[in-house]
Design an enzyme around this catalytic site. Structure first.
Site, PDB file in Angstrom:
ATOM      1  N   GLU A 138     -18.804 -40.125 -34.108  1.00 53.98           N
ATOM      2  CA  GLU A 138     -19.904 -40.316 -33.150  1.00 53.98           C
ATOM      3  C   GLU A 138     -20.180 -41.779 -32.842  1.00 53.98           C
ATOM      4  O   GLU A 138     -20.342 -42.153 -31.687  1.00 53.98           O
ATOM      5  CB  GLU A 138     -21.197 -39.670 -33.670  1.00 53.98           C
ATOM      6  N   HIS A 184     -29.860 -30.208 -39.404  1.00 52.40           N
ATOM      7  CA  HIS A 184     -29.375 -29.777 -38.085  1.00 52.40           C
ATOM      8  C   HIS A 184     -30.511 -29.359 -37.164  1.00 52.40           C
ATOM      9  O   HIS A 184     -30.286 -28.672 -36.180  1.00 52.40           O
ATOM     10  CB  HIS A 184     -28.399 -28.606 -38.230  1.00 52.40           C
TER      11      HIS A 184
END
Lengths: 350, 465
Positions: free
Chosen positions: B198, B267
């Site tokens: 990322e 998450h």
């Protein structure tokens, strides 16, 4: 540390006697300069040197704020690299980038005025020493976050490839940034997609005050691309001909679509990390020895004299000319007004 | 004992799927691990493996059956020594799992059904009033997922500088199938699978945008964008300013944001207020399919860096979207989803669904609630909020995210500064509970914002009950 002894003549010496012979570093050929090349190198490096000396003085006088990282000692790197590039190539650097701007051709007045935070600065006074840009000349900053320019520069290379040009991008970073994770994320992507990116590791041997041997498990930074199958070369970054020679090869690889490439430039900064760094972590003798034996400008000066391209008097005239350019830049940077207060709110969004 | 084979869930949010093919027939002997059938959802295809050795005694759901609920009994295996023909089908064979919550599976189904039901409740066919839609424009009923894909595909057709990059966006067709079909149409040069990296690809994207390309960077979820947040803020958001306007960064960072379902604390986070804090960024968090499409198109065309916050639970929800070429929704404009006179409920993203549900229930009790969908968090359409508060004099801000320094906090502060004299009650925030999101179904349910919490707050500011 396994720093090799820098010699201007050697072109084939192994970089490290401790490394196994199979892993011996491969050297690029020295660039063979024309007389004009030598003069151009000399002028460019001297301009940067005089600029940085003046910036240091002005910082001491309180005319420049914040952080100010000088490039003195490393001039051969940017000079050798930039002269190997062509129009459309893109360049990005970290925060020690005054020299890079001058080498892409930015006006010394605008660079100095940025340091003093004036409206005539390259970023209109809004960027400062660490955040200067000149995209018209292919320079995309000037980034204050150590290592960020490596991923960004990989993106510049991605854009070149996406647009199917043969242009390359150059991402300059230091031995300190070489330990950031995103450098390796970038290497990986650049290899997967064969991006035309040349990674220039300006190894000036100290990340702030931490020497490479204290911060790096693999001190031969040109090997840092090995597990990504990226060829790296170690270069005498104090010798502009060595830098240019290595760049010629790296540029060729990238223009042919076989990039990326890594060049580790063994260089040395004479000053501290920033103006506020007294550099107590190394001896005065070490610095003195570097200056005396490996100064990049002195090396070119000797070549010029030896080849009879110019004599001492002519060289002195060049120095005078550079001093005058810089003194004009310094005057401009002090006379130029600060940005209008209304500028506070501009350029946030389009 | 017979071995019961039930419809499996492919993901935490899957509720039903298609039983595509049976690879075995009644009478076949199977070993543990043998593939029995293939099932499909709009996101993925998966093989159902036998969990034990045995003989296929009964096949209860035919191949090609759509909308088979997770947990439905689809086949029965006879164990060694059992007579396959003698086995009975259990009575609850073809029903979805009971809602007793005795097992984790059952509890999950319950939570999921509720979340989806509430999110899906009112689906106004009327799309944003601020886009001109010619008379007679037909509507297409599509999912949020399809709307996002259409937006990207349309912009990629119009502008060769637009490309999509991220993890699993190309060959896998998107981790949540949002980029489905893009690789086929645009090829691997414009739909780029990245490694799991990322920080690296966010920086690479920002660099490509400096050079004039228009990257659409997908984060599999915004939780992973925390690894990349330096580039989003320091590289993308600040460069225009630092360069005195010389360098711009026309990039879109998009992906699901906020809690999904039962995926736990790491998450399940809403980043709207984080990014909304940053000058130089645009932050968009749309609710329905039309806004997802129209705002993503606007985001891709915008010359500034945009953080585009989607919601996984909304991907499968269908709404009407005008079937027209240029459906572009202006950035920075809130939308009045439902008019009312007694209290204003401000919300965005998935919580708009809860707010609409709350408004319906409040209406039954005689309280007329106005529901405003912010749509864009930065720039914030505070004028629209103030206008509504001038009418209702009461305001509840509902947001699925933590309370401190939230979007709700900021709106409360701005209302106090700019609309103090119009308020008849304190502006009240309805946020998620101030804890990392728990996994247990009951705790998770208690932590997130639901319509009941909004209703309670609305009544409180109306001084009822």
């Amino acid at each position: 540390m396994t720093t090799k002894k820098n010699t201007t003549k050697s072109t084939s010496k192994s970089s490290s006697t401790k490394a196994s012979p199979r892993r011996r570093a491969v050297k690029s050929a020295m660039y063979r300069p024309s007389d004009d090349d030598l003069i151009a190198f000399y002028r460019q490096m001297l301009l940067i040197r005089r600029f940085e000396e003046k910036a240091g003085q002005m910082y001491g006088m309180g005319l420049i704020g914040g952080f100010c990282h000088l490039y003195i000692g490393q001039e051969a790197v940017v000079t050798g690299v930039q002269t190997a590039l062509k129009d459309g190539d893109k360049v990005i650097s970290g925060y020690r980038e005054h020299g890079h701007l001058l080498a892409v051709g930015a006006d010394p007045k605008a660079v100095m005025a940025e340091l003093t935070g004036r409206s005539g600065g390259v970023s209109q006074g809004k960027g400062g020493s660490m955040h200067m840009f000149d995209p018209a000349r292919g320079f995309y900053g000037g980034h204050g976050i150590v290592g960020a320019q490596v991923a960004l520069g990989t993106g510049l290379g991605f854009a070149n490839k996406y647009r199917k040009t043969d242009n390359v991008s150059v991402a300059y970073f230091g031995d300190g940034a070489a330990n950031q994770g995103q450098v390796y994320e970038s290497f990986n992507m650049a290899r997967i997609w064969n991006l035309p990116v040349i990674y220039i590791i300006e190894n000036n041997q100290y990340a702030m005050g931490t020497s490479v041997s204290r911060s790096s498990s693999q001190v031969e930074l040109f090997r840092r691309g090995e597990s990504f199958n990226i060829e790296g070369k170690q270069v005498d970054g104090m010798n502009v001909l060595a830098v240019r020679g290595a760049m010629e090869e790296a540029v060729k690889i990238c223009r042919e679509g076989k990039g990326p490439a890594i060049l580790e430039m063994k260089t040395y900064r004479y000053r501290g990390h920033s103006m506020s760094d007294p550099a107590k972590y190394r001896s005065k003798e070490e610095v003195k020895k570097m200056r005396a034996e490996h100064d990049p400008i002195d090396q070119v000066k000797e070549m010029i004299l030896k080849a009879g391209v110019m004599d001492e008097a002519a060289l002195k005239d060049v120095d005078k000319e550079m001093k005058s350019i810089i003194s004009d830049a310094a005057a401009f940077a002090q006379e130029c007004p600060e940005p209008e207060l209304s500028e506070l709110y501009t350029d946030v969004m389009a | 004992m017979a071995i019961e084979i039930t419809m499996p869930a492919l993901s935490p949010t899957m509720e039903e799927g298609t039983l595509a093919t049976w690879l075995v027939k009644v009478g076949d002997t199977v070993a543990s691990g043998d593939v029995l059938a293939e099932i499909e959802t709009d996101k993925a295809t998966m093989e159902v493996e036998s969990i034990d050795d045995g003989v296929v005694a009964k096949i209860l759901v035919e191949a090609g059956t759509d909308e088979v609920k997770v947990g439905t009994l689809i086949a029965i295996l006879a164990e060694e020594g059992e007579d396959p023909n003698a086995l009975d089908t259990p009575t609850k064979a073809s029903s979805a799992p009971d809602n007793q919550g005795n097992t984790a599976e059952g509890a999950k189904a319950e939570t999921l059904t509720e979340v989806t039901e509430t999110a899906a409740q009112p689906k106004p066919a009327i799309v944003a009033e601020d886009v001109h839609i010619p008379d007679g424009t037909p509507m297409q009923n599509i999912t949020v997922r399809e709307a996002l894909r259409d937006a990207m595909a349309e912009e990629m057709r119009l502008d060769p500088d637009v490309f999509v990059m991220g993890e699993e966006v190309a060959e896998y067709q998107g981790a949540y199938k949002v980029t489905q079909g893009l690789l086929d149409e645009f090829g691997s040069e414009r739909v780029v699978d990245t490694p799991i990296t990322e920080h690296g690809f966010a920086g690479l994207g920002a660099g490509a945008a400096f050079a004039g390309l228009k990257p659409v960077i997908e984060f599999m979820t915004f939780n992973f964008a925390m690894q990349a947040i330096d580039h989003i803020i320091n590289s993308a958001a600040k460069t225009r300013y630092m360069s005195g306007g010389l360098v711009e960064c026309p990039i879109v960072f998009r992906g699901p944001n906020g809690a999904a379902s039962r995926v736990g604390a790491q998450h399940s986070q809403n980043y709207a207020s984080w990014y909304a804090n940053v000058p130089g960024l645009i932050v968009i968090a749309p609710y329905d399919a039309a806004d997802n499409k129209g705002l993503l198109k606007a985001a891709i065309r915008n010359p500034n860096p945009v953080v585009f916050l989607e919601n996984e639970l909304m991907y499968g929800e269908s709404f009407d979207v005008p079937d027209m070429e240029e459906y572009v929704v202006p950035i920075g404009k809130a939308r009045t989803f439902r008019e009312g006179t007694d209290v204003t409920i401000i919300s965005y993203s998935i919580t708009v669904g809860q707010a609409l549900r709350a408004a319906e229930k409040l209406a039954e009790e005689g309280i007329s609630a106005e529901v405003i969908d912010l749509r864009t968090i930065r720039p914030l359409d505070i004028d629209a909020v103030i206008e509504s508060v001038k009418k209702t004099n009461r305001c509840v801000v509902a947001e699925e995210g933590w309370p401190q320094c939230s979007v709700a906090s900021d709106i409360s502060a701005q209302l106090m500064e700019q609309a103090f004299d119009w308020l008849d009650a304190p502006v009240t925030r309805v946020n998620s509970v101030d804890v990392p999101l728990p996994y247990a179904a009951n705790l998770e349910k208690a932590a997130v914002v639901d319509a009941d919490k909004i209703i309670a707050a609305a009544k409180a500011v109306c001084y009822e009950e």
